[in-house]
Design an enzyme around this catalytic site. Structure first.
Site, short mmCIF file in Angstrom:
data_model
loop_
_atom_site.label_atom_id
_atom_site.label_comp_id
_atom_site.label_asym_id
_atom_site.label_seq_id
_atom_site.Cartn_x
_atom_site.Cartn_y
_atom_site.Cartn_z
N ASP A 1 36.37 43.72 22.98
CA ASP A 1 36.80 42.34 23.11
C ASP A 1 35.74 41.42 22.50
O ASP A 1 34.63 41.31 23.02
CB ASP A 1 37.01 42.01 24.59
CG ASP A 1 37.69 40.66 24.83
OD1 ASP A 1 37.52 39.75 23.99
OD2 ASP A 1 38.38 40.53 25.85
N HIS B 1 40.67 41.71 22.65
CA HIS B 1 41.09 40.81 23.72
C HIS B 1 42.59 40.90 23.98
O HIS B 1 43.03 41.03 25.12
CB HIS B 1 40.70 39.37 23.35
CG HIS B 1 40.86 38.39 24.45
ND1 HIS B 1 40.15 38.47 25.63
CD2 HIS B 1 41.66 37.28 24.58
CE1 HIS B 1 40.49 37.47 26.42
NE2 HIS B 1 41.42 36.74 25.82
N TRP C 1 45.02 31.49 27.27
CA TRP C 1 44.87 30.31 26.41
C TRP C 1 44.84 30.79 24.96
O TRP C 1 44.18 31.80 24.67
CB TRP C 1 43.57 29.61 26.78
CG TRP C 1 43.22 28.39 25.98
CD1 TRP C 1 43.50 27.10 26.32
CD2 TRP C 1 42.50 28.33 24.75
NE1 TRP C 1 43.00 26.25 25.37
CE2 TRP C 1 42.38 26.99 24.38
CE3 TRP C 1 41.95 29.29 23.89
CZ2 TRP C 1 41.74 26.56 23.22
CZ3 TRP C 1 41.31 28.89 22.73
CH2 TRP C 1 41.20 27.54 22.40
N SER D 1 43.21 36.66 30.65
CA SER D 1 42.22 35.77 30.05
C SER D 1 42.00 34.53 30.91
O SER D 1 41.55 34.64 32.06
CB SER D 1 42.64 35.42 28.63
OG SER D 1 41.59 34.81 27.92
N MET D 2 42.33 33.33 30.42
CA MET D 2 42.17 32.12 31.22
C MET D 2 42.91 32.21 32.54
O MET D 2 42.48 31.65 33.55
CB MET D 2 42.66 30.91 30.43
CG MET D 2 42.51 29.61 31.20
SD MET D 2 43.10 28.16 30.31
CE MET D 2 42.68 26.89 31.53
#
Length: 280
Positions: free
Chosen positions: A225, A254, A30, A96-97
């Protein structure tokens, strides 16, 4: 490029490589799109795999809906893609998402058709701070993100992408062009999808579902991150998920798929080819 037809929307995806080879599905983070896998797709295809990547609904070239951005709905889209393409022995890689779709897919549809999974800079198992997740992101910070998305989305996104790479005045971790590209992708995503998908990754607790994963798992997370803190994500996930190989990139932010792309590609290909990871 192709489109997966759903009830009232289409999912855009790409499908590269030998169609008879083992399929690898890449699920983006995202608020970006499948284009965030630019540096991973060629390596996976050249290693002999079939590589499929898709845009989450409301992002990239996929259609937006007004609602249903919860992880059950998002996992349905992943399941539909696997079903329509008649994929077997699949490897799921979530960034991530995207880690949420991976884990929820297994929770809802089982491990039978999944060979292995990888979670890269993933939100798994729980982002927000709670009484039993003290290293998570405080609710006030999450509320601020929601407020910014509702009132000042574009300015928020510009700053968000800098944080994605720990980019600042004293540390130019990525080029201006990379930041501009990310902003272009995220700013063109559906505003309602951007908001409601954010609520999904903020609020969903995957801790119990992690214990259901019974396939080889690779977890990669950056120690630096600042978007998804390693203590609430990679550190916890590695303890909850059986059969997990956990690799920490000491200096990575990240967005390590960009800043540490060569190392990430090497680790992913080793994992896909069943080559034992060599400790540094």
């Amino acid at each position: 490029m192709a489109k997966l037809k759903r009830n009232n929307y289409n999912i855009h995806y790409v499908d590269y490589g030998n169609k008879m080879a083992q399929p690898i599905i890449l699920i983006h983070g995202w608020p970006l799109s499948l284009q965030s896998w630019e540096y991973q797709i060629p390596e996976i295809v050249e290693a002999g795999f079939r590589c499929i990547a898709y845009d989450r609904k409301g992002f990239g070239k996929s259609c937006a809906t007004w609602d249903r951005y919860d992880y059950d709905a998002l996992a349905e889209d992943l399941h539909a893609l696997i079903d329509v393409l008649q994929l077997k022995n699949v490897v799921l890689i979530g960034f991530s998402m995207g880690g949420g779709e991976v884990v929820r897919y297994i929770a809802n549809y089982g491990n039978n058709n999944i060979s292995k999974i990888a979670l890269i800079s993933s939100i798994i198992p729980l982002v927000k701070q709670t009484d039993d997740n003290e290293n998570g992101v405080p609710q006030k910070d999450l509320d601020h993100i929601v407020h910014q998305l509702e009132t000042n989305r574009l300015e928020f996104l510009e700053g968000f992408h800098k944080g994605f790479y720990n980019h600042g005045l004293l540390k130019k971790s990525v080029s201006k062009e990379q930041l501009d590209f990310d902003f272009s992708v995220s700013s063109h995503a559906s505003p309602i999808a951007t908001l409601k998908a954010a609520l999904a990754w903020m609020d969903t607790d995957f801790r119990s579902e992690c214990k259901m994963i019974d396939v080889p798992t690779l977890i990669i997370h950056g120690k630096e991150d600042q978007t998804v803190p390693i203590k609430t994500a990679g550190d916890q996930a590695s303890k909850l998920i059986p059969h997990a190989t956990y690799i920490v990139y000491e200096d990575a932010p990240h967005g390590l798929n960009i800043t540490h792309k060569e190392k990430l590609n090497m680790d992913l290909i080793e994992f896909l080819l069943n080559i034992e990871h060599k400790k540094e």
